[in-house]
Enzyme design. Structure first.
Site, PDB file in Angstrom:
ATOM      1  CG  HIS A 110      73.010 -43.992  53.822  1.00  0.00           C
ATOM      2  ND1 HIS A 110      72.383 -42.878  53.314  1.00  0.00           N
ATOM      3  CD2 HIS A 110      72.229 -45.058  53.471  1.00  0.00           C
ATOM      4  CE1 HIS A 110      71.269 -43.249  52.701  1.00  0.00           C
ATOM      5  NE2 HIS A 110      71.162 -44.571  52.774  1.00  0.00           N
ATOM      6  CD  GLU A 111      73.684 -48.726  53.859  1.00  0.00           C
ATOM      7  OE1 GLU A 111      72.603 -49.188  54.284  1.00  0.00           O
ATOM      8  OE2 GLU A 111      73.796 -48.216  52.725  1.00  0.00           O
ATOM      9  CG  HIS A 141      69.007 -47.545  56.348  1.00  0.00           C
ATOM     10  ND1 HIS A 141      67.864 -46.821  56.047  1.00  0.00           N
ATOM     11  CD2 HIS A 141      69.793 -47.478  55.231  1.00  0.00           C
ATOM     12  CE1 HIS A 141      67.945 -46.345  54.825  1.00  0.00           C
ATOM     13  NE2 HIS A 141      69.118 -46.710  54.309  1.00  0.00           N
ATOM     14  CD  GLU A 187      67.334 -45.839  51.311  1.00  0.00           C
ATOM     15  OE1 GLU A 187      68.312 -45.196  51.734  1.00  0.00           O
ATOM     16  OE2 GLU A 187      67.303 -47.076  51.291  1.00  0.00           O
TER      17      GLU A 187
END
Length: 819
Positions: free
Chosen positions: A479-480, A483, A502
């Site tokens: 997930h990170e 980004h 997000e």
């Protein structure tokens, strides 16, 4: 457009007058003092006024596909992968005690907030709060407005850049004569507009200019949200000094950084993603359109390690006895809100054994500026872009390091260190070129209020990700990592469109994680369907329990992206404490992208996504930029009435569950992994209904081994049971070893303990509230709602133990629950 800014509302004001003047580069020179819990020093800002900047970016405007021409002029750049060969090249020569900050022997002229304001010396200056129109007021002076909160500003001065040796190269005349304002501003203009292939020289001269003497103090004033600066006689942004130095220090109570202790009990400080961003760390322009580069020299006691969002893997330079300095820089312009720092007694973690092949794959690329070819294929402003570097585009695994307190060494080695290479490789296989040249991962203290946070070149992870199997750590890491593309390299032009960051990261984490595990397509699809099932349940719960106005992904509707004439604006609900704990932007954004990927076909969708990343990296976007380009790539027969307008209406501008999602969930069959869970739930219900003394012939239930996500779903189903007896709960714990599972599973287990008042396991709840603070806030509410005296006592006892170190916004919310 005139915006009235009221700090008593839950909207976050962005005060900087970015339409008139833009910061192009920050040079920070700071000292970190743990005894006083203060960061102090100077920041030098290099400006380009709006008119000059607009003229210089006409080609970029044509490449943009945004509605507002004004915003197209400020495009977001991206990081260079070339490390500094000698960090000392740009190190400040100032020692920490050289700063003119000491109050010893001096009269304290600061106000109650610690600000040494000097605007009252001048008559005729308007200090009316939240004034948006700060341009040319006829006979009035131009007023520079910076976002600033909880800082003690001590002095502001113009920097005499003309005094720097060798600076003649940045002037049109071979020899400097009388250094006028116009000449100083011309020097800064030439410096900030240097071609990208001269980035090293540019950083060097930024550092030299930041050391130049002052050229007279400037008048300044502060209010709740801003720092206002003017120079007598400078009536326009063009006339205003384009290089200024601000002497300041932070306050211990400032909300941009958290002073706390790490898991080993040693002091540390870090930026924790505050709702007010970095304005309590340094004066800055916070609107996302204010894209800038930065370099920073940070001094601290030699026992500390300084990590920062920077392209170079900085090493300490020893200063006088007991102190060291660290220097970082970035060459990709990004919003000041993405700047991140962490100072603590971190230890770099390494695997005990590391193959030579793995090391070769992660070796930094050679710092050859010739590798960068500026051939106009990118839509952003010029900078050393990795998307134009052949070596960078094929680099599957970028160099990375892991830092944590020493007491977490074994947990990092067992889980995190082994996951980073496959997760980075998986991300590259889906989206292509890594936007950033390197990555640090830091395990932050227990009071960190979320599971993770991504910033340029650095990811913060909660210690909660290190427990159980590798599943939670892997999915959060993915997930990170996502980004880097969505949230950083491609940013939202309006912060209220949080789903653009997000929603994408949530959708991509499943795809990255499946590839990192090398799952077969059918297995990957099954796991992704199971996660969709869990998110669907979570979304329904969230929408049922939250205010309707907080459920809208595009709350400003047709006004999204608009700002006042000065550039000031507000972030709707930006200061609302409830928003911190809501996942609507994650979940509704995820389901929208899942819906679009299914409609388009996954292979076509991800092929399009790579194309979109290539076109928009280094830039700021609105929802329509993505949706318009997507629809243009969908064959007519697959659109089936899809348009930007009806996507806005169904998904982005309405509260509640989107109608297309309702139809999909009603029509969809339960996936195989969820059916398996349903069968296990039936078994547990039978176990729970059996009498205490069983018949001898009664068959023992045989339970299947479940994946972590299946365990979460199982426990959620069991939470729906009216009663579970202690015998059943004890058997549950033993069957699945719930104490050893990841934090997501243990959170559901704690909910079961609380609901059924299973006193034998109250210790598990106490441990969770202390060690998993990123996820524990909800449990405090459950303990209090039960109206059980023992549970309420447990909640208050845990809060008393944790509140001193707890994240401030979390502590405030919990205190309201308890008292």
């Amino acid at each position: 457009m005139d915006i009235k800014l009221d700090p008593s509302r839950d909207d976050l004001p962005l005060m900087a007058n970015t339409s008139h003047i833009l910061v192009k580069h920050y040079v920070l020179d700071l000292h970190v003092d743990f005894e006083s819990q203060v960061i102090e020093g100077t920041i030098v800002l290099f400006f380009e006024d709006g008119n000059q900047f607009k003229k210089g970016n006409s080609s970029t405007e044509k490449a943009c596909q945004l509605e507002s021409n004004e915003a197209c002029k400020f495009r977001m750049p991206e990081p260079c992968h070339i490390p500094v060969t000698n960090a000392r090249t740009f190190s400040s020569k100032m020692e920490y005690n050289d700063f003119a900050i000491s109050s010893k022997g001096e009269k304290d002229t600061s106000d109650k907030d610690g600000n040494h304001d000097n605007l009252e010396q001048a008559s005729g200056i308007s200090s009316s709060k939240y004034c948006c129109d700060t341009g040319n007021h006829g006979s009035e002076d131009f007023l520079l407005v910076l976002d600033c909160c909880d800082l003690s500003v001590l002095k502001v001065e113009e920097v005499d850049v003309a005094a720097v040796p060798g600076i003649e190269k940045f002037t049109r005349s071979p020899k400097l004569t009388v250094a006028s304002e116009e000449l100083r501003n011309q020097i800064v203009h030439e410096l900030v507009t240097l071609p990208a292939d001269r980035w090293r020289e540019q950083l060097d001269y930024y550092a030299r200019c930041s050391q130049a003497p002052g050229y007279g103090e400037l008048l300044f004033d502060t209010d709740t949200w801003s720092l206002q600066i003017r120079k007598t006689g400078a009536q326009t942004a063009t006339d205003f000094p384009h290089a200024i130095r601000i002497w300041y220090k932070t306050k211990p109570e400032g909300q941009s950084v958290t002073w706390t202790s790490d898991q080993c009990g040693r002091p540390c400080v870090y930026t924790m993603g505050s709702p007010i961003n970095n304005r309590a760390l340094f004066p800055c322009q916070e609107p996302p359109v204010a894209m800038s580069t930065w370099q920073a020299t940070v001094r601290a006691a030699a026992s500390f390690v300084v990590l920062m969002s920077g392209e170079n893997s900085a090493k300490p330079t020893q200063l006088r006895e007991g102190y060291a300095s660290w220097h970082y820089y970035v060459t990709m312009p990004m919003p000041a809100s993405t700047f991140t720092i962490a100072v603590g007694c971190w230890t770099e973690m390494r695997l005990e054994t590391c193959s030579s092949n793995a090391l070769a794959a992660e070796r930094p690329l050679p710092p050859s500026e010739a590798d960068f070819r500026y051939i106009g294929i990118c839509g952003h402003m010029e900078y050393p872009c990795r998307f134009q570097n052949d070596s960078a585009t094929t680099q599957e695994i970028i160099p990375h390091r892991v830092f944590a307190p020493m007491c977490l060494k074994s947990a990092c080695q067992e889980t995190l260190l082994r996951l980073i290479p496959p997760c980075l490789s998986a991300a590259h296989s889906v989206l292509g070129t890594h936007p950033f040249s390197r990555l640090d991962v830091l395990i932050v203290p227990a009071n960190f209020p979320s599971l993770g946070m991504a910033s340029p070149h650095i990811i913060f992870l909660s210690q909660s990700t290190l427990t159980g199997t590798s599943h939670l750590c892997g999915t959060r890491l993915c997930h990170e990592i996502a980004h880097a593309w969505f949230g950083l390299a491609i940013g939202a032009r309006d912060w209220t469109e949080e789903w653009l960051s997000e929603g994408f990261a949530t959708h991509l984490e499943d795809v990255f994680w499946a590839k990192a595990q090398q799952l077969a397509p059918s297995e990957a699809q099954e796991q992704q369907e199971l996660r969709a099932c869990l998110r669907w349940r979570r979304l329904q719960d969230e929408l049922r329990d939250s205010p309707a106005e907080m459920q809208v992904l595009r709350p400003s509707k047709e006004k999204t992206g608009l700002v006042s004439d000065s550039g000031a604006s507000v972030v709707k609900h930006g200061l609302n404490p409830e928003k911190t704990f809501m996942q609507v932007h994650y979940l509704k954004g995820y389901f929208l992208l899942r819906f679009l990927a299914t409609r388009l076909g996954h292979e076509t969708y991800f092929s399009f996504l790579r194309k979109f990343v290539h076109m928009f990296h280094g830039q700021l976007i609105l929802s329509q930029d993505f949706l318009q380009m997507l629809l243009e790539n969908i064959p007519e027969e697959k659109r089936l009435g899809l348009s930007v307008e009806n996507i806005f209406q169904d998904w982005l501008e309405s509260s509640g569950i989107p109608k297309p999602l309702q139809r999909e969930r009603r029509a969809g069959a339960e996936c195989g992994l969820a059916r398996q869970v349903s069968a296990e739930v039936t078994k547990w219900v039978r176990v729970n209904q059996r009498p205490r003394k069983r018949q001898r012939r009664e068959k023992e239930e045989v339970f299947e081994k479940l994946l972590p996500d299946q365990l979460v779903l199982l426990l959620e189903h069991l939470l729906e049971q009216k009663t579970l007896n202690p015998r059943t709960l004890r058997s549950l714990q033993r069957t699945y070893h719930l104490h050893d599972q990841d934090a997501e599973v243990r959170h559901r287990w704690c909910e079961l303990i609380v609901k059924h008042k299973y006193t034998a396991a109250y210790g598990s709840v106490e441990t969770f509230l202390q060690e998993d603070q990123a996820m524990g806030v909800y449990l405090y509410g459950e303990l209090m709602v039960s109206e059980d005296a023992r549970q309420q006592q447990l909640a208050r006892r845990c809060f008393e133990l944790a509140k001193g170190q707890m994240d401030r916004s979390s502590a405030k919310v919990v205190a309201e629950m308890l008292f």
